[in-house]
Scaffold this motif. Structure first.
Motif, PDB file in Angstrom:
ATOM      1  N   MET A 232       0.857  -1.197   0.000  1.00  0.00           N
ATOM      2  CA  MET A 232       0.000   0.000   0.000  1.00  0.00           C
ATOM      3  C   MET A 232       0.886   1.238   0.000  1.00  0.00           C
ATOM      4  O   MET A 232       0.862   2.038   0.945  1.00  0.00           O
ATOM      5  CB  MET A 232      -0.918  -0.027   1.227  1.00  0.00           C
ATOM      6  CG  MET A 232      -1.891  -1.184   1.237  1.00  0.00           C
ATOM      7  SD  MET A 232      -2.693  -1.409   2.859  1.00  0.00           S
ATOM      8  CE  MET A 232      -1.383  -2.282   3.730  1.00  0.00           C
ATOM      9  N   PRO A 233       1.691   1.419  -1.048  1.00  0.00           N
ATOM     10  CA  PRO A 233       2.695   2.490  -1.022  1.00  0.00           C
ATOM     11  C   PRO A 233       2.098   3.890  -0.929  1.00  0.00           C
ATOM     12  O   PRO A 233       2.696   4.768  -0.309  1.00  0.00           O
ATOM     13  CB  PRO A 233       3.464   2.292  -2.331  1.00  0.00           C
ATOM     14  CG  PRO A 233       2.518   1.552  -3.229  1.00  0.00           C
ATOM     15  CD  PRO A 233       1.743   0.655  -2.314  1.00  0.00           C
ATOM     16  N   VAL A 234       0.939   4.108  -1.534  1.00  0.00           N
ATOM     17  CA  VAL A 234       0.333   5.444  -1.475  1.00  0.00           C
ATOM     18  C   VAL A 234      -0.020   5.800  -0.032  1.00  0.00           C
ATOM     19  O   VAL A 234       0.241   6.910   0.437  1.00  0.00           O
ATOM     20  CB  VAL A 234      -0.914   5.520  -2.379  1.00  0.00           C
ATOM     21  CG1 VAL A 234      -1.635   6.851  -2.184  1.00  0.00           C
ATOM     22  CG2 VAL A 234      -0.521   5.335  -3.836  1.00  0.00           C
ATOM     23  N   LEU A 235      -0.584   4.828   0.687  1.00  0.00           N
ATOM     24  CA  LEU A 235      -0.963   5.074   2.079  1.00  0.00           C
ATOM     25  C   LEU A 235       0.274   5.242   2.957  1.00  0.00           C
ATOM     26  O   LEU A 235       0.370   6.187   3.745  1.00  0.00           O
ATOM     27  CB  LEU A 235      -1.825   3.929   2.610  1.00  0.00           C
ATOM     28  CG  LEU A 235      -3.175   3.690   1.926  1.00  0.00           C
ATOM     29  CD1 LEU A 235      -3.930   2.567   2.631  1.00  0.00           C
ATOM     30  CD2 LEU A 235      -4.015   4.957   1.900  1.00  0.00           C
ATOM     31  N   ALA A 236       1.212   4.306   2.850  1.00  0.00           N
ATOM     32  CA  ALA A 236       2.393   4.341   3.712  1.00  0.00           C
ATOM     33  C   ALA A 236       3.222   5.599   3.484  1.00  0.00           C
ATOM     34  O   ALA A 236       3.588   6.308   4.431  1.00  0.00           O
ATOM     35  CB  ALA A 236       3.237   3.095   3.490  1.00  0.00           C
ATOM     36  N   GLN A 237       3.511   5.898   2.226  1.00  0.00           N
ATOM     37  CA  GLN A 237       4.327   7.071   1.927  1.00  0.00           C
ATOM     38  C   GLN A 237       3.582   8.363   2.237  1.00  0.00           C
ATOM     39  O   GLN A 237       4.176   9.357   2.666  1.00  0.00           O
ATOM     40  CB  GLN A 237       4.761   7.031   0.467  1.00  0.00           C
ATOM     41  CG  GLN A 237       5.705   5.880   0.154  1.00  0.00           C
ATOM     42  CD  GLN A 237       5.930   5.681  -1.339  1.00  0.00           C
ATOM     43  OE1 GLN A 237       5.674   6.587  -2.143  1.00  0.00           O
ATOM     44  NE2 GLN A 237       6.410   4.499  -1.711  1.00  0.00           N
ATOM     45  N   GLY A 238       2.255   8.351   2.043  1.00  0.00           N
ATOM     46  CA  GLY A 238       1.462   9.532   2.361  1.00  0.00           C
ATOM     47  C   GLY A 238       1.460   9.835   3.843  1.00  0.00           C
ATOM     48  O   GLY A 238       1.562  11.000   4.258  1.00  0.00           O
ATOM     49  N   LEU A 239       1.371   8.791   4.666  1.00  0.00           N
ATOM     50  CA  LEU A 239       1.409   8.992   6.118  1.00  0.00           C
ATOM     51  C   LEU A 239       2.772   9.508   6.553  1.00  0.00           C
ATOM     52  O   LEU A 239       2.864  10.364   7.444  1.00  0.00           O
ATOM     53  CB  LEU A 239       1.079   7.676   6.825  1.00  0.00           C
ATOM     54  CG  LEU A 239      -0.383   7.227   6.735  1.00  0.00           C
ATOM     55  CD1 LEU A 239      -0.529   5.773   7.181  1.00  0.00           C
ATOM     56  CD2 LEU A 239      -1.285   8.134   7.573  1.00  0.00           C
ATOM     57  N   GLU A 240       3.822   8.997   5.939  1.00  0.00           N
ATOM     58  CA  GLU A 240       5.164   9.476   6.273  1.00  0.00           C
ATOM     59  C   GLU A 240       5.323  10.941   5.884  1.00  0.00           C
ATOM     60  O   GLU A 240       5.849  11.755   6.654  1.00  0.00           O
ATOM     61  CB  GLU A 240       6.203   8.608   5.565  1.00  0.00           C
ATOM     62  CG  GLU A 240       6.243   7.168   6.067  1.00  0.00           C
ATOM     63  CD  GLU A 240       7.057   6.251   5.162  1.00  0.00           C
ATOM     64  OE1 GLU A 240       7.770   6.792   4.271  1.00  0.00           O
ATOM     65  OE2 GLU A 240       6.988   5.018   5.327  1.00  0.00           O
ATOM     66  N   ALA A 241       4.851  11.290   4.676  1.00  0.00           N
ATOM     67  CA  ALA A 241       4.968  12.673   4.211  1.00  0.00           C
ATOM     68  C   ALA A 241       4.130  13.630   5.053  1.00  0.00           C
ATOM     69  O   ALA A 241       4.466  14.816   5.181  1.00  0.00           O
ATOM     70  CB  ALA A 241       4.554  12.764   2.742  1.00  0.00           C
TER      71      ALA A 241
END
Length: 344
Positions: free
Chosen positions: A282-291
């Motif tokens: 779920m890269p969009v979710l994971a990277q979005g939360l990090e950003a």
């Protein structure tokens, strides 16, 4: 997406089918406050019982009656709409008399008590919630249901985020993705927080589903982050403490899963690898939360229902009474016992 929750909890071994929320009185929730108002201060705390209304709607209504903006109204936690729920609200009224609340509230909202306090009631400032749930039109194996409830009491319940976290038709995860991809603009801070929470919940539920499937959701693996029951602190299982299995069995310890954000995972070895692999799907979710600046946190994979009791009102009606800690969903307990035809 969030339907992993349905997949992981709606299993064929559940002993009952039933109807939940036939009427609001079948789902009763009483908030257990972390603090009670002391009678002095700028904030009026209101102990409110509501029926068929969600918490935000009541907060808006209280602010309108008091003539204050929505941000001047606080509450500890959101409660179900399709229920009868009792909780505290606070309204900032410095140097002002409180209005006659009951004269302006609809019949579905009742003020049980009103007292002043020095501080606003903040989200999350509660110990837990007491539940009285009634399952109607029960069918299935009653003896096995009794055994199943005893097992839930002994072993605990998988701590899935319930469907309430994901919004109508599970749309909050898709909205979180759109937010992260820049195709959805959200100016409302509270609404943005709801979407971020749904993204975190989705990753957590996926990890818990994987641990449930491999039978390790209540078993400590090397590198697991283990949390003390009722505490926020945790430690990493290095395999050098022979008391860990016994403490897990006694529910004095719990395995945790990730609430995703930036920074390193607390877990190590194969556990960290599993969590990272699931987040990578779920890269969009994971990277979005990090950003978004959220940092890695932990949530227990198991909840222990307190004071769990049950009785049959008649051949087809089962009442459940129990208490859960803050942040836990009553529907996860029900979904482990009965197919109610809907998730959450």
């Amino acid at each position: 997406m969030w339907f992993v929750f349905m997949h992981a909890t709606q299993r064929p071994d559940r002993p009952l089918t039933a109807v939940l929320r036939h009427r609001p009185e079948d789902f009763q929730v009483e908030e257990i406050p972390a603090t009670l108002p002391d009678g002095e201060g700028e904030h009026v705390w209101l102990h409110v019982r509501k029926r068929g209304m969600n918490t935000d709607d009541v907060a808006v209504l209280l602010g309108r009656i008091a003539g204050v903006p929505r941000r001047a109204v606080g509450y500890a936690g959101r409660k179900d709409r399709h229920a009868v729920t009792t909780q505290w609200f606070s309204v900032h009224l410095p140097g002002r008399e409180a209005p006659a609340w009951s004269e302006q509230l609809p019949p579905a909202v009742e003020v049980l008590d009103a007292r002043r306090h020095r501080r606003k009631l903040q989200t999350g400032h509660l110990r837990g919630n007491r539940f009285v749930l009634v399952l109607r039109q029960c069918a299935g194996d009653r003896d096995r249901a009794q055994t199943h409830l005893a097992l839930l009491q002994q072993r605990g319940v998988p701590n899935f985020f319930g469907a309430q976290r994901f919004g109508r038709d599970g749309s909050n995860v898709a909205k979180a993705e759109a937010l992260f991809q820049g195709t959805l603009l959200v100016r409302d801070h509270k609404l943005r927080g709801i979407y971020l929470s749904a993204a975190r919940a989705e990753i957590f539920n996926q990890v818990l589903a994987a641990r449930l499937d491999n039978g390790t959701w209540d078993q400590a693996l090397l590198g697991d982050a283990l949390q003390l029951d009722g505490r926020g602190s945790f430690f990493i299982n290095q395999g050098d403490d022979p008391t860990v299995p016994e403490r897990l069995a006694a529910q004095a310890l719990h395995v945790t899963g990730p609430l995703w954000g930036c920074g390193d995972l607390a877990t190590t070895g194969p556990v960290a690898a599993l969590e990272s692999e699931i987040a990578a799907t779920m890269p969009v979710l994971a990277q979005g939360l990090e950003a978004a600046g959220l940092t890695q946190e932990r949530r227990v994979l198991r909840i222990r229902p307190q004071a769990l009791s049950w009785h049959w009102e008649d051949e087809h009606t089962l009442q459940l009474d129990f208490t859960l800690p803050a942040g836990a969903f009553a529907t996860t307990l029900v979904d482990g016992l009965a197919d109610t035809g809907a998730c959450g």
